[in-house]
Design a protein around this motif. Structure first.
Motif, mmCIF file in Angstrom:
data_model
loop_
_atom_site.group_PDB
_atom_site.id
_atom_site.type_symbol
_atom_site.label_atom_id
_atom_site.label_comp_id
_atom_site.label_asym_id
_atom_site.label_seq_id
_atom_site.Cartn_x
_atom_site.Cartn_y
_atom_site.Cartn_z
ATOM 1 N N MET A 118 0.722 -1.304 0.017
ATOM 2 C CA MET A 118 0.022 0.027 0.108
ATOM 3 C C MET A 118 0.897 1.235 0.038
ATOM 4 O O MET A 118 1.908 1.368 0.743
ATOM 5 N N PRO A 119 0.480 2.457 -0.683
ATOM 6 C CA PRO A 119 1.352 3.302 -0.975
ATOM 7 C C PRO A 119 1.137 4.090 0.489
ATOM 8 O O PRO A 119 0.310 4.177 1.224
ATOM 9 N N ARG A 120 2.629 4.947 0.890
ATOM 10 C CA ARG A 120 2.614 5.591 1.949
ATOM 11 C C ARG A 120 2.265 6.930 1.698
ATOM 12 O O ARG A 120 2.631 7.464 0.706
ATOM 13 N N SER A 177 -5.341 -0.424 -14.742
ATOM 14 C CA SER A 177 -4.514 -1.178 -15.854
ATOM 15 C C SER A 177 -4.015 -2.302 -15.307
ATOM 16 O O SER A 177 -3.974 -3.665 -15.892
ATOM 17 N N TYR A 178 -3.207 -2.195 -14.048
ATOM 18 C CA TYR A 178 -2.330 -3.256 -13.394
ATOM 19 C C TYR A 178 -3.410 -4.204 -12.813
ATOM 20 O O TYR A 178 -3.172 -5.648 -12.798
ATOM 21 N N VAL A 212 -2.583 -8.190 -11.261
ATOM 22 C CA VAL A 212 -1.792 -7.499 -10.023
ATOM 23 C C VAL A 212 -2.958 -7.158 -8.957
ATOM 24 O O VAL A 212 -3.777 -6.739 -8.936
ATOM 25 N N PRO A 213 -2.436 -7.976 -7.580
ATOM 26 C CA PRO A 213 -3.141 -7.540 -6.450
ATOM 27 C C PRO A 213 -3.414 -6.099 -6.323
ATOM 28 O O PRO A 213 -2.541 -5.282 -6.606
ATOM 29 N N LYS A 214 -4.768 -5.643 -5.701
ATOM 30 C CA LYS A 214 -4.898 -4.203 -5.536
ATOM 31 C C LYS A 214 -3.963 -3.438 -4.922
ATOM 32 O O LYS A 214 -3.799 -2.423 -5.341
ATOM 33 N N ASP A 215 -3.462 -3.982 -3.752
ATOM 34 C CA ASP A 215 -2.376 -3.310 -3.071
ATOM 35 C C ASP A 215 -1.212 -2.646 -3.740
ATOM 36 O O ASP A 215 -0.719 -1.806 -3.835
ATOM 37 N N ALA A 239 0.457 0.671 -5.338
ATOM 38 C CA ALA A 239 1.728 1.067 -4.898
ATOM 39 C C ALA A 239 2.777 1.442 -6.295
ATOM 40 O O ALA A 239 3.180 2.342 -6.495
ATOM 41 N N ARG A 240 2.431 0.569 -7.380
ATOM 42 C CA ARG A 240 2.930 0.755 -8.649
ATOM 43 C C ARG A 240 2.558 1.913 -9.328
ATOM 44 O O ARG A 240 3.301 2.605 -9.900
#
Length: 132
Positions: free
Chosen positions: A1-3, A23-24, A29-32, A36-37
């Motif tokens: 998860m983004p900080r 898109s991810y 790709v998992p949600k978290d 983050a990406r």
């Protein structure tokens, strides 16, 4: 998860992050991880959230444009299956548009070819500015 707090980002940056995240997620790709990406991509392309004052180093529009072009080029190569996680060797990088990825010596060579005055005392960021 983004900080971190995301309220400092512009609407355009937030929309871009949402689009990248979706898109991810469509790719499995998992949600978290997707979130983050997405924020990492937005940060790299735009230099982070809105900042007031002069802290940090700002990327020039030319450098941002070149980085986006380079990123799109690598993504296209990855989609086509050509060396997905490998960069080309330094000697074959003459077609690269991003000056930020060149070494100081390579920048110095380009400055020498263009006869940039004062190049011998310039730092890397100054060479990039002079060649842009």
């Amino acid at each position: 998860m983004p900080r971190g707090e995301k309220s400092k980002y512009t609407d355009k940056q937030q929309h871009k992050a949402e689009h990248i995240e979706q898109s991810y997620e469509q790719k499995g790709v998992p949600k978290d991880e997707a979130e983050a990406r997405a924020w990492a991509t937005v940060n790299k392309q735009t230099g982070g959230g809105e900042r007031k004052g002069g802290s940090g180093r700002a990327k020039s529009e030319t450098a941002k444009r070149a980085d986006r072009k380079d990123s799109a080029y690598r993504a296209a190569k990855a989609r086509s299956g050509d060396a997905p996680n490998q960069r080309p060797a330094r000697t074959t990088r003459s077609g690269s548009t991003s000056l930020t990825e060149l070494t100081r010596d390579e920048l110095m060579q380009r400055a020498r070819e263009r006869d940039v005055r004062g190049r011998s005392t310039m730092r890397k960021d100054e060479l990039i500015k002079a060649l842009s």
